[in-house]
Design a protein around this motif. Structure first.
Motif, PDB file in Angstrom:
ATOM      1  N   MET A   1      58.909  64.247  25.569  1.00  0.00           N
ATOM      2  CA  MET A   1      59.624  64.680  24.393  1.00  0.00           C
ATOM      3  C   MET A   1      60.949  65.290  24.838  1.00  0.00           C
ATOM      4  O   MET A   1      60.995  66.023  25.823  1.00  0.00           O
ATOM      5  CB  MET A   1      58.784  65.712  23.623  1.00  0.00           C
ATOM      6  CG  MET A   1      59.524  66.350  22.482  1.00  0.00           C
ATOM      7  SD  MET A   1      58.549  67.450  21.434  1.00  0.00           S
ATOM      8  CE  MET A   1      57.997  68.704  22.541  1.00  0.00           C
ATOM      9  N   ARG A   2      61.999  64.977  24.100  1.00  0.00           N
ATOM     10  CA  ARG A   2      63.307  65.566  24.356  1.00  0.00           C
ATOM     11  C   ARG A   2      63.700  66.412  23.152  1.00  0.00           C
ATOM     12  O   ARG A   2      63.309  66.120  22.022  1.00  0.00           O
ATOM     13  CB  ARG A   2      64.362  64.475  24.566  1.00  0.00           C
ATOM     14  CG  ARG A   2      64.090  63.568  25.751  1.00  0.00           C
ATOM     15  CD  ARG A   2      64.146  64.252  27.068  1.00  0.00           C
ATOM     16  NE  ARG A   2      65.435  64.945  27.198  1.00  0.00           N
ATOM     17  CZ  ARG A   2      65.791  65.702  28.215  1.00  0.00           C
ATOM     18  NH1 ARG A   2      64.953  65.891  29.201  1.00  0.00           N
ATOM     19  NH2 ARG A   2      66.948  66.283  28.258  1.00  0.00           N
ATOM     20  N   MET A   3      64.467  67.491  23.402  1.00  0.00           N
ATOM     21  CA  MET A   3      64.876  68.379  22.320  1.00  0.00           C
ATOM     22  C   MET A   3      66.387  68.542  22.304  1.00  0.00           C
ATOM     23  O   MET A   3      67.040  68.479  23.343  1.00  0.00           O
ATOM     24  CB  MET A   3      64.218  69.749  22.477  1.00  0.00           C
ATOM     25  CG  MET A   3      62.713  69.704  22.355  1.00  0.00           C
ATOM     26  SD  MET A   3      61.949  71.330  22.275  1.00  0.00           S
ATOM     27  CE  MET A   3      62.177  71.906  23.942  1.00  0.00           C
ATOM     28  N   ARG A   4      66.906  68.756  21.083  1.00  0.00           N
ATOM     29  CA  ARG A   4      68.334  69.001  20.882  1.00  0.00           C
ATOM     30  C   ARG A   4      68.483  70.356  20.213  1.00  0.00           C
ATOM     31  O   ARG A   4      67.847  70.638  19.197  1.00  0.00           O
ATOM     32  CB  ARG A   4      68.930  67.914  19.997  1.00  0.00           C
ATOM     33  CG  ARG A   4      70.408  68.087  19.703  1.00  0.00           C
ATOM     34  CD  ARG A   4      70.949  66.925  18.878  1.00  0.00           C
ATOM     35  NE  ARG A   4      70.458  66.923  17.516  1.00  0.00           N
ATOM     36  CZ  ARG A   4      71.110  67.460  16.475  1.00  0.00           C
ATOM     37  NH1 ARG A   4      72.255  68.064  16.651  1.00  0.00           N
ATOM     38  NH2 ARG A   4      70.589  67.384  15.267  1.00  0.00           N
ATOM     39  N   PHE A   5      69.308  71.217  20.780  1.00  0.00           N
ATOM     40  CA  PHE A   5      69.567  72.549  20.247  1.00  0.00           C
ATOM     41  C   PHE A   5      70.166  72.431  18.846  1.00  0.00           C
ATOM     42  O   PHE A   5      71.112  71.684  18.622  1.00  0.00           O
ATOM     43  CB  PHE A   5      70.545  73.272  21.180  1.00  0.00           C
ATOM     44  CG  PHE A   5      71.032  74.588  20.668  1.00  0.00           C
ATOM     45  CD1 PHE A   5      70.265  75.732  20.805  1.00  0.00           C
ATOM     46  CD2 PHE A   5      72.275  74.683  20.057  1.00  0.00           C
ATOM     47  CE1 PHE A   5      70.734  76.954  20.343  1.00  0.00           C
ATOM     48  CE2 PHE A   5      72.747  75.896  19.596  1.00  0.00           C
ATOM     49  CZ  PHE A   5      71.971  77.038  19.733  1.00  0.00           C
ATOM     50  N   LEU A   6      69.593  73.173  17.889  1.00  0.00           N
ATOM     51  CA  LEU A   6      70.123  73.200  16.528  1.00  0.00           C
ATOM     52  C   LEU A   6      70.906  74.469  16.247  1.00  0.00           C
ATOM     53  O   LEU A   6      71.924  74.441  15.581  1.00  0.00           O
ATOM     54  CB  LEU A   6      68.989  73.059  15.504  1.00  0.00           C
ATOM     55  CG  LEU A   6      68.301  71.716  15.436  1.00  0.00           C
ATOM     56  CD1 LEU A   6      67.140  71.764  14.456  1.00  0.00           C
ATOM     57  CD2 LEU A   6      69.280  70.622  15.066  1.00  0.00           C
ATOM     58  N   GLY A   7      70.388  75.604  16.726  1.00  0.00           N
ATOM     59  CA  GLY A   7      71.085  76.853  16.465  1.00  0.00           C
ATOM     60  C   GLY A   7      70.228  78.055  16.782  1.00  0.00           C
ATOM     61  O   GLY A   7      69.025  77.951  17.003  1.00  0.00           O
ATOM     62  N   SER A   8      70.911  79.197  16.808  1.00  0.00           N
ATOM     63  CA  SER A   8      70.255  80.447  17.146  1.00  0.00           C
ATOM     64  C   SER A   8      70.972  81.586  16.440  1.00  0.00           C
ATOM     65  O   SER A   8      72.162  81.470  16.128  1.00  0.00           O
ATOM     66  CB  SER A   8      70.301  80.670  18.662  1.00  0.00           C
ATOM     67  OG  SER A   8      69.724  81.913  18.997  1.00  0.00           O
ATOM     68  N   LEU A  58      68.336  82.183   9.881  1.00  0.00           N
ATOM     69  CA  LEU A  58      68.444  81.098  10.853  1.00  0.00           C
ATOM     70  C   LEU A  58      67.966  79.790  10.227  1.00  0.00           C
ATOM     71  O   LEU A  58      68.614  78.748  10.358  1.00  0.00           O
ATOM     72  CB  LEU A  58      67.651  81.403  12.119  1.00  0.00           C
ATOM     73  CG  LEU A  58      67.580  80.285  13.162  1.00  0.00           C
ATOM     74  CD1 LEU A  58      68.967  79.893  13.648  1.00  0.00           C
ATOM     75  CD2 LEU A  58      66.707  80.686  14.331  1.00  0.00           C
ATOM     76  N   ILE A  59      66.851  79.831   9.537  1.00  0.00           N
ATOM     77  CA  ILE A  59      66.307  78.619   8.924  1.00  0.00           C
ATOM     78  C   ILE A  59      67.242  78.102   7.841  1.00  0.00           C
ATOM     79  O   ILE A  59      67.534  76.908   7.780  1.00  0.00           O
ATOM     80  CB  ILE A  59      64.891  78.879   8.380  1.00  0.00           C
ATOM     81  CG1 ILE A  59      63.953  79.166   9.555  1.00  0.00           C
ATOM     82  CG2 ILE A  59      64.399  77.700   7.541  1.00  0.00           C
ATOM     83  CD1 ILE A  59      62.577  79.606   9.174  1.00  0.00           C
ATOM     84  N   THR A  60      67.767  78.989   6.995  1.00  0.00           N
ATOM     85  CA  THR A  60      68.667  78.532   5.931  1.00  0.00           C
ATOM     86  C   THR A  60      69.981  78.016   6.507  1.00  0.00           C
ATOM     87  O   THR A  60      70.525  77.027   6.025  1.00  0.00           O
ATOM     88  CB  THR A  60      68.918  79.632   4.886  1.00  0.00           C
ATOM     89  OG1 THR A  60      69.416  80.803   5.530  1.00  0.00           O
ATOM     90  CG2 THR A  60      67.651  79.978   4.138  1.00  0.00           C
TER      91      THR A  60
END
Length: 86
Positions: A1-8, A58-60
């Protein structure tokens, strides 16, 4: 599995952080919930699962960005609303 940073919401690049995977899922990095009363509120926790606390903002923030990057979804064709009995 590969992941891409979305935000923090962290200035130092630590948690909480959200990632999108190449499997169409979201991975959450954050502080594990350890409060026994909070854990008692969880339902159907499987072996290997953990509760992670993430700020609502963060989610919004990520949801708004992801939705603005998505192509427009066409509106459904006009017609009668679906029946609640079907």
């Amino acid at each position: 599995m590969r992941m891409r940073f979305l935000g923090s919401t962290s200035e130092a690049g630590a948690c909480p952080t959200l990632y999108e995977t190449d499997r169409g899922t979201i991975v959450v990095q954050g502080l594990q919930v350890t409060d026994p009363e909070a854990l008692a509120d969880l339902r159907d926790v499987l072996d290997g699962e953990a509760a992670v606390e993430v700020p609502r903002e963060l989610i919004t923030q990520i949801a708004r960005r992801v939705l603005s990057d998505s192509p427009a979804v066409p509106s459904p064709a006009p017609g009668p609303p679906p029946s609640a009995t079907t």
